[in-house]
Scaffold this motif. Structure first.
Motif, PDB file in Angstrom:
ATOM      1  N   VAL A 123      33.301 -74.202 -10.932  1.00 30.81           N
ATOM      2  CA  VAL A 123      34.260 -74.499  -9.870  1.00 30.81           C
ATOM      3  C   VAL A 123      34.942 -73.214  -9.415  1.00 30.81           C
ATOM      4  O   VAL A 123      35.269 -72.350 -10.230  1.00 30.81           O
ATOM      5  CB  VAL A 123      35.335 -75.497 -10.366  1.00 30.81           C
ATOM      6  CG1 VAL A 123      36.377 -75.752  -9.289  1.00 30.81           C
ATOM      7  CG2 VAL A 123      34.683 -76.811 -10.794  1.00 30.81           C
ATOM      8  N   SER A 124      35.146 -73.072  -8.103  1.00 34.72           N
ATOM      9  CA  SER A 124      35.955 -71.969  -7.582  1.00 34.72           C
ATOM     10  C   SER A 124      37.392 -72.453  -7.431  1.00 34.72           C
ATOM     11  O   SER A 124      37.642 -73.526  -6.877  1.00 34.72           O
ATOM     12  CB  SER A 124      35.427 -71.513  -6.222  1.00 34.72           C
ATOM     13  OG  SER A 124      36.337 -70.584  -5.640  1.00 34.72           O
ATOM     14  N   PHE A 125      38.328 -71.662  -7.921  1.00 38.20           N
ATOM     15  CA  PHE A 125      39.743 -72.025  -7.856  1.00 38.20           C
ATOM     16  C   PHE A 125      40.488 -71.226  -6.774  1.00 38.20           C
ATOM     17  O   PHE A 125      41.710 -71.137  -6.788  1.00 38.20           O
ATOM     18  CB  PHE A 125      40.391 -71.792  -9.219  1.00 38.20           C
ATOM     19  CG  PHE A 125      39.753 -72.596 -10.315  1.00 38.20           C
ATOM     20  CD1 PHE A 125      39.932 -73.971 -10.387  1.00 38.20           C
ATOM     21  CD2 PHE A 125      38.941 -71.982 -11.261  1.00 38.20           C
ATOM     22  CE1 PHE A 125      39.333 -74.715 -11.382  1.00 38.20           C
ATOM     23  CE2 PHE A 125      38.336 -72.721 -12.269  1.00 38.20           C
ATOM     24  CZ  PHE A 125      38.524 -74.097 -12.335  1.00 38.20           C
ATOM     25  N   SER A 126      39.736 -70.694  -5.822  1.00 41.88           N
ATOM     26  CA  SER A 126      40.299 -69.782  -4.827  1.00 41.88           C
ATOM     27  C   SER A 126      41.340 -70.436  -3.909  1.00 41.88           C
ATOM     28  O   SER A 126      42.187 -69.740  -3.356  1.00 41.88           O
ATOM     29  CB  SER A 126      39.172 -69.190  -3.974  1.00 41.88           C
ATOM     30  OG  SER A 126      38.436 -70.224  -3.336  1.00 41.88           O
ATOM     31  N   ARG A 127      41.275 -71.767  -3.742  1.00 43.72           N
ATOM     32  CA  ARG A 127      42.204 -72.398  -2.794  1.00 43.72           C
ATOM     33  C   ARG A 127      43.535 -72.804  -3.423  1.00 43.72           C
ATOM     34  O   ARG A 127      44.409 -73.338  -2.740  1.00 43.72           O
ATOM     35  CB  ARG A 127      41.556 -73.625  -2.144  1.00 43.72           C
ATOM     36  CG  ARG A 127      41.275 -74.789  -3.074  1.00 43.72           C
ATOM     37  CD  ARG A 127      40.639 -75.929  -2.267  1.00 43.72           C
ATOM     38  NE  ARG A 127      40.370 -77.114  -3.048  1.00 43.72           N
ATOM     39  CZ  ARG A 127      39.267 -77.332  -3.726  1.00 43.72           C
ATOM     40  NH1 ARG A 127      38.323 -76.403  -3.761  1.00 43.72           N
ATOM     41  NH2 ARG A 127      39.091 -78.461  -4.398  1.00 43.72           N
TER      42      ARG A 127
END
Length: 201
Positions: A123-127
């Motif tokens: 998962v990308s947590f960039s937001r």
């Protein structure tokens, strides 16, 4: 003779019913005490009320979106949602995710929460502008690198129970297992830059 057969049939039905119930209970209970994120040994250990209060204390001046990495039974996500955050939890264990969704509904915050069945490494947590993690020492170095690559400089990270190995925390509160370490990504990057610059000059 007919009565005896009936009693035997009822006895078998009762035994089958009890056996089925035990199997169902085992299926439900086992995931609550086995690792929820299988890449490292990360057993489910519920957050204490003190830990939750320490996390909320470090979020007092914050707003925006929040993610709990390895959200367990959803306690942090639900507590954050009650404080006005749009809160999300990622958890590999489906039973814990379903329980979290039910608990959010029961606490009246289901519209401000989401829970996903997912491996944190995929998962990308960039937001997200606020990140909470209950980790174990074996995962913190790799997670530190992942978050540094993905997160915006205005993001705040709150590590519970174990700190990150390289970053210097901006704030610390609590004692023992209730300790939380706070890292503002911008400051963490500046600290690393200041350490590297003299060597390159």
């Amino acid at each position: 003779e007919t009565g005896t057969k009936r009693r035997r049939s009822w006895g078998l039905m009762v035994i089958a019913g009890i056996g089925g119930t035990l199997v169902a209970l085992y299926a439900v209970a086992t995931p609550f005490v086995t690792p929820g994120l299988r890449r490292v040994c990360l057993p489910f250990v519920p957050a204490t009320s003190t830990q939750i209060q320490n996390v909320l204390k470090m979020l007092e001046s914050r707003s925006g979106s929040l993610v709990d990495i390895g959200s367990g039974d959803g306690r942090i996500v639900i507590a954050a949602a009650k404080k006005g955050f749009k809160a999300v939890g990622y958890e590999l264990n489906p039973w814990l995710v379903w329980y979290s969704r039910y608990s959010a509904w029961r606490n009246g915050v289901h519209q401000n929460t989401n829970f996903y069945i997912s491996d944190l490494w995929k998962v990308s947590f960039s937001r997200y502008t606020n990140v909470v993690i209950f980790g174990v020492p074996q995962m913190m170095a790799e997670l530190e690198k992942k978050l540094e690559e993905e997160l915006d400089c205005n993001t705040r990270i709150i590590a519970c129970r174990f700190p990150f190995p390289c970053w210097v925390p901006d704030h610390t509160t609590g004692e023992g297992i209730d300790t939380v370490w706070v890292y503002d990504v911008k400051h963490s990057r500046e600290t690393k830059i200041s350490k590297v610059t003299p060597e390159n000059s």
